[in-house]
Design an enzyme around this catalytic site. Structure first.
Site, mmCIF file in Angstrom:
data_model
loop_
_atom_site.group_PDB
_atom_site.id
_atom_site.type_symbol
_atom_site.label_atom_id
_atom_site.label_comp_id
_atom_site.label_asym_id
_atom_site.label_seq_id
_atom_site.Cartn_x
_atom_site.Cartn_y
_atom_site.Cartn_z
ATOM 1 N N ARG A 94 0.809 -1.212 0.000
ATOM 2 C CA ARG A 94 0.000 0.000 0.000
ATOM 3 C C ARG A 94 0.847 1.269 0.000
ATOM 4 O O ARG A 94 0.325 2.357 0.063
ATOM 5 C CB ARG A 94 -0.842 0.011 1.264
ATOM 6 C CG ARG A 94 -2.318 0.091 0.976
ATOM 7 C CD ARG A 94 -2.989 -0.132 2.318
ATOM 8 N NE ARG A 94 -4.335 0.297 2.313
ATOM 9 C CZ ARG A 94 -5.371 -0.528 2.196
ATOM 10 N NH1 ARG A 94 -5.191 -1.797 2.007
ATOM 11 N NH2 ARG A 94 -6.582 -0.049 2.272
ATOM 12 N N ARG A 145 -22.191 -0.379 1.807
ATOM 13 C CA ARG A 145 -21.582 -1.672 2.154
ATOM 14 C C ARG A 145 -22.040 -2.146 3.529
ATOM 15 O O ARG A 145 -22.151 -1.368 4.470
ATOM 16 C CB ARG A 145 -20.057 -1.557 2.163
ATOM 17 C CG ARG A 145 -19.397 -2.817 2.747
ATOM 18 C CD ARG A 145 -17.940 -2.939 2.432
ATOM 19 N NE ARG A 145 -17.160 -1.816 2.888
ATOM 20 C CZ ARG A 145 -15.901 -1.608 2.522
ATOM 21 N NH1 ARG A 145 -15.310 -2.436 1.690
ATOM 22 N NH2 ARG A 145 -15.254 -0.565 2.970
ATOM 23 N N ARG A 152 -18.813 -1.188 8.605
ATOM 24 C CA ARG A 152 -17.465 -1.143 9.166
ATOM 25 C C ARG A 152 -17.258 0.201 9.871
ATOM 26 O O ARG A 152 -17.735 1.228 9.384
ATOM 27 C CB ARG A 152 -16.428 -1.298 8.039
ATOM 28 C CG ARG A 152 -15.914 -2.706 7.912
ATOM 29 C CD ARG A 152 -15.089 -2.972 6.690
ATOM 30 N NE ARG A 152 -14.018 -2.031 6.402
ATOM 31 C CZ ARG A 152 -13.191 -2.153 5.358
ATOM 32 N NH1 ARG A 152 -13.327 -3.192 4.536
ATOM 33 N NH2 ARG A 152 -12.260 -1.261 5.127
ATOM 34 N N ARG A 176 -9.251 8.077 3.995
ATOM 35 C CA ARG A 176 -8.680 6.881 3.351
ATOM 36 C C ARG A 176 -8.397 7.163 1.882
ATOM 37 O O ARG A 176 -7.385 6.736 1.341
ATOM 38 C CB ARG A 176 -9.656 5.699 3.489
ATOM 39 C CG ARG A 176 -9.617 5.081 4.872
ATOM 40 C CD ARG A 176 -10.855 4.253 5.170
ATOM 41 N NE ARG A 176 -11.050 3.133 4.291
ATOM 42 C CZ ARG A 176 -12.206 2.485 4.142
ATOM 43 N NH1 ARG A 176 -13.272 2.864 4.831
ATOM 44 N NH2 ARG A 176 -12.290 1.467 3.333
HETATM 45 P P1 AP5 Z 1 -15.421 -4.125 -1.554
HETATM 46 O O1 AP5 Z 1 -15.186 -5.336 -2.403
HETATM 47 O O2 AP5 Z 1 -15.649 -4.324 -0.099
HETATM 48 O O3 AP5 Z 1 -14.274 -3.028 -1.835
HETATM 49 P P2 AP5 Z 1 -12.753 -3.007 -1.441
HETATM 50 O O4 AP5 Z 1 -12.017 -2.466 -2.611
HETATM 51 O O5 AP5 Z 1 -12.324 -4.315 -0.876
HETATM 52 O O6 AP5 Z 1 -12.801 -1.872 -0.316
HETATM 53 P P3 AP5 Z 1 -12.154 -1.790 1.102
HETATM 54 O O7 AP5 Z 1 -12.825 -0.632 1.800
HETATM 55 O O8 AP5 Z 1 -12.148 -3.114 1.792
HETATM 56 O O9 AP5 Z 1 -10.718 -1.369 0.740
HETATM 57 P P4 AP5 Z 1 -9.723 -0.760 1.643
HETATM 58 O O10 AP5 Z 1 -8.520 -0.940 0.843
HETATM 59 O O11 AP5 Z 1 -10.000 0.618 2.093
HETATM 60 O O12 AP5 Z 1 -9.860 -1.612 3.000
HETATM 61 P P5 AP5 Z 1 -8.961 -2.746 3.646
HETATM 62 O O13 AP5 Z 1 -9.821 -3.659 4.382
HETATM 63 O O14 AP5 Z 1 -7.991 -3.270 2.667
HETATM 64 O O15 AP5 Z 1 -16.686 -3.366 -2.203
HETATM 65 C C1 AP5 Z 1 -17.224 -2.193 -1.620
HETATM 66 C C2 AP5 Z 1 -18.749 -2.208 -1.723
HETATM 67 O O16 AP5 Z 1 -19.135 -2.150 -3.107
HETATM 68 C C3 AP5 Z 1 -19.399 -3.494 -1.175
HETATM 69 O O17 AP5 Z 1 -20.604 -3.136 -0.577
HETATM 70 C C4 AP5 Z 1 -19.647 -4.376 -2.427
HETATM 71 O O18 AP5 Z 1 -20.753 -5.216 -2.270
HETATM 72 C C5 AP5 Z 1 -19.892 -3.313 -3.490
HETATM 73 N N1 AP5 Z 1 -19.360 -3.687 -4.800
HETATM 74 C C6 AP5 Z 1 -18.156 -4.262 -5.059
HETATM 75 N N2 AP5 Z 1 -17.983 -4.427 -6.394
HETATM 76 C C7 AP5 Z 1 -19.102 -3.915 -6.982
HETATM 77 C C8 AP5 Z 1 -19.512 -3.773 -8.345
HETATM 78 N N3 AP5 Z 1 -18.725 -4.171 -9.363
HETATM 79 N N4 AP5 Z 1 -20.694 -3.209 -8.594
HETATM 80 C C9 AP5 Z 1 -21.484 -2.778 -7.580
HETATM 81 N N5 AP5 Z 1 -21.163 -2.875 -6.281
HETATM 82 C C10 AP5 Z 1 -19.977 -3.437 -5.978
HETATM 83 O O19 AP5 Z 1 -8.106 -1.852 4.681
HETATM 84 C C11 AP5 Z 1 -8.740 -1.254 5.786
HETATM 85 C C12 AP5 Z 1 -7.713 -0.509 6.610
HETATM 86 O O20 AP5 Z 1 -6.740 -1.442 7.115
HETATM 87 C C13 AP5 Z 1 -6.877 0.532 5.865
HETATM 88 O O21 AP5 Z 1 -7.538 1.776 5.787
HETATM 89 C C14 AP5 Z 1 -5.626 0.588 6.730
HETATM 90 O O22 AP5 Z 1 -5.854 1.329 7.902
HETATM 91 C C15 AP5 Z 1 -5.451 -0.879 7.126
HETATM 92 N N6 AP5 Z 1 -4.600 -1.601 6.168
HETATM 93 C C16 AP5 Z 1 -4.973 -2.609 5.330
HETATM 94 N N7 AP5 Z 1 -3.946 -3.014 4.569
HETATM 95 C C17 AP5 Z 1 -2.886 -2.239 4.937
HETATM 96 C C18 AP5 Z 1 -1.555 -2.147 4.489
HETATM 97 N N8 AP5 Z 1 -1.080 -2.914 3.496
HETATM 98 N N9 AP5 Z 1 -0.743 -1.230 5.072
HETATM 99 C C19 AP5 Z 1 -1.184 -0.437 6.081
HETATM 100 N N10 AP5 Z 1 -2.454 -0.454 6.527
HETATM 101 C C20 AP5 Z 1 -3.302 -1.348 5.960
HETATM 102 MG MG MG Z 2 -11.736 -4.984 1.047
#
Ligand code: AP5
Ligand code: MG
Length: 216
Positions: free
Chosen positions: A88, A127, A160, A171
């Site tokens: 990231r 979501r 969430r 974010r």
């Molecule tokens: P969804 O599939 O949930 O989207 P996503 O891209 O996975 O979104 P996230 O919010 O999970 O991404 P993120 O990167 O912010 O969070 P993460 O958990 O990695 O889809 C979203 C919605 O749209 C859902 O309701 C779905 O049903 C709908 N949808 C999906 N596709 C669709 C389509 N084609 N058409 C219509 N609707 C659709 O990270 C969370 C936190 O963890 C970060 O902010 C950070 O604090 C920490 N973190 C995680 N990884 C790291 C890292 N590598 N380094 C440091 N901190 C980290």
């Molecule tokens: Mg995700």
């Protein structure tokens, strides 16, 4: 198959990841999911991670890289894996390169999802996630059969904590500042696949499968 999935929060990485890992029979490694599980299990690292996640900030690199290092030492990653939300920032991309080098592994694709901020905000605000198993729904685009109840395990569907509008904007800012430059890091590798994430879940998956098929 060794795949990285990148893209702004809420673009659909997790949703597409679930479909792809089933198809390729590889583990889904979402650092976000790992942090949420560690918090759920009441671990110290989980608590530290949650303090960053709730502010919409990145968890520090030393914690994140160590978690990935440990995950890559498990047996089930030998035939491939799919990273969702890692690396990231550039420092994480460099750390991952080192881990892969140690194992003599190379990546097959870096899938880069693209969508407008408006669409992302709409997706995140609708979501709902299962409190018990983490399955992801959307109130309009992917509704559960019974409102508020997970189709898979019957668990309660909730929002969430980091999906509040103000945290989402933070974010997004962090994504543009720190994560988008990682695309540049992989620019010369020939691995980047740009995918239009604004399409339906099925069409997005079809596009990914088509490009992966052409690459291999
Ligand atoms: P969804 O599939 O949930 O989207 P996503 O891209 O996975 O979104 P996230 O919010 O999970 O991404 P993120 O990167 O912010 O969070 P993460 O958990 O990695 O889809 C979203 C919605 O749209 C859902 O309701 C779905 O049903 C709908 N949808 C999906 N596709 C669709 C389509 N084609 N058409 C219509 N609707 C659709 O990270 C969370 C936190 O963890 C970060 O902010 C950070 O604090 C920490 N973190 C995680 N990884 C790291 C890292 N590598 N380094 C440091 N901190 C980290
Ligand atoms: Mg995700």
């Amino acid at each position: 198959m060794r795949i990285i999935m990148m893209g702004p929060p809420g673009v659909g990485k997790g949703t597409e990841a679930v479909i792809l890992v089933k198809h390729f029979n590889i583990p889904h490694i979402s650092t976000g999911n790992i942090f949420r599980e560690l918090f759920h299990d009441d671990t110290e690292i989980g608590k530290i991670a949650k303090s960053y996640i709730d502010r919409g900030e990145l968890v520090p690199d030393d914690i994140t890289n160590e978690i990935v290092h440990q995950r890559l030492s498990k047996d089930d990653v030998k035939d491939g894996f799919l990273f969702d939300g890692y690396p990231r920032n550039i420092a994480q991309a460099e750390a991952l390169d080192k881990m892969l080098e140690e194992k003599n592994w190379t990546l097959d694709a870096v899938i880069n999802f693209q969508a407008t901020d408006e669409l992302i905000i709409e997706r995140i605000s609708g979501r709902r996630v299962c409190k018990k198993c983490g399955a992801v729904y959307h109130i309009h685009n992917k509704p559960p059969k019974t409102e508020g109840v997970c189709d898979q395990c019957g668990g309660q569907l909730i929002q969430r904590d980091d999906d509040k509008q103000e945290t989402v904007l933070r974010r997004l800012r962090i994504y543009y500042d720190q994560t988008e430059p990682v695309i540049g890091y992989y620019k010369d590798s020939g691995l980047i696949v740009n995918i239009d994430g604004s399409q339906t879940i099925e069409k997005t998956n079809a596009d990914i499968m088509k490009v992966l098929g052409e690459m291999n």
